[in-house]
Design a protein around this motif. Structure first.
Motif, short mmCIF file in Angstrom:
data_model
loop_
_atom_site.label_atom_id
_atom_site.label_comp_id
_atom_site.label_asym_id
_atom_site.label_seq_id
_atom_site.Cartn_x
_atom_site.Cartn_y
_atom_site.Cartn_z
N ASN A 29 107.22 50.15 16.91
CA ASN A 29 107.64 50.22 18.30
C ASN A 29 108.86 51.12 18.49
O ASN A 29 109.70 50.88 19.34
N ASP A 30 108.88 52.18 17.72
CA ASP A 30 109.92 53.20 17.88
C ASP A 30 109.44 54.19 18.94
O ASP A 30 108.25 54.26 19.25
N GLU A 31 110.37 54.94 19.50
CA GLU A 31 110.00 55.91 20.53
C GLU A 31 109.13 57.03 19.99
O GLU A 31 108.32 57.60 20.71
N HIS A 54 101.11 52.96 16.62
CA HIS A 54 102.35 53.32 17.30
C HIS A 54 102.33 52.72 18.71
O HIS A 54 101.42 52.96 19.49
N PRO A 56 104.86 52.96 21.52
CA PRO A 56 106.09 53.69 21.79
C PRO A 56 107.01 53.07 22.84
O PRO A 56 107.18 53.59 23.94
N SER A 57 107.61 51.97 22.49
CA SER A 57 108.59 51.35 23.36
C SER A 57 109.41 50.37 22.55
O SER A 57 108.86 49.63 21.74
N LYS A 58 110.68 50.37 22.73
CA LYS A 58 111.55 49.43 21.99
C LYS A 58 111.54 48.08 22.70
O LYS A 58 112.51 47.68 23.33
N ASN A 59 110.41 47.41 22.59
CA ASN A 59 110.22 46.13 23.26
C ASN A 59 109.32 45.28 22.38
O ASN A 59 108.17 45.63 22.13
N ILE A 62 105.82 44.35 23.67
CA ILE A 62 104.82 45.41 23.59
C ILE A 62 104.29 45.53 22.17
O ILE A 62 103.08 45.70 21.96
#
Length: 78
Positions: A29-31, A54, A56-59, A62
Motif C-alpha cells: 500500500n505504498d504510493e 499494489h 496505491p494508497s497509504k490506508n 484499502i
C-alpha cells in the motif's frame, strides 16, 4: 521495506510450508510499486507461489480490502 522481504522469507522457509499454503500474497500500500521488482525476484526462488498486489494508497483499510479481493481461499491470515 526490507521487513516485507524478511517476513516472506520467514514464512516461505518454514518446514512443509508448500503443503500448507496455497500462496503468499503481498499487498503493497505504498504510493509507488517500487517493491514489485524485488518481490518478483524473490518469487523465483520460493516453493510457495508469491503474488504481489499494489494498492496505491497509504490506508490500511484499502490494503486489507485488496487482500480480500485477491484471495480465493477459505482462510486468510493478515
Amino acid at each position: 521495506r526490507s521487513a516485507v522481504y524478511d517476513a516472506v522469507l520467514s514464512v516461505a522457509n518454514q518446514i512443509d510450508v508448500s503443503a500448507q499454503l496455497e500462496q503468499i500474497v503481498v499487498i503493497d500500500n505504498d504510493e509507488t510499486d517500487a517493491l514489485r521488482p524485488k518481490m518478483e525476484e524473490l518469487a523465483q526462488g520460493l516453493l510457495v507461489p508469491l503474488r504481489y498486489v499494489h494498492a496505491p494508497s497509504k490506508n490500511i483499510s484499502i490494503a486489507r480490502n485488496a487482500a480480500l479481493d485477491t484471495v480465493r481461499t477459505r482462510w486468510l491470515a493478515f
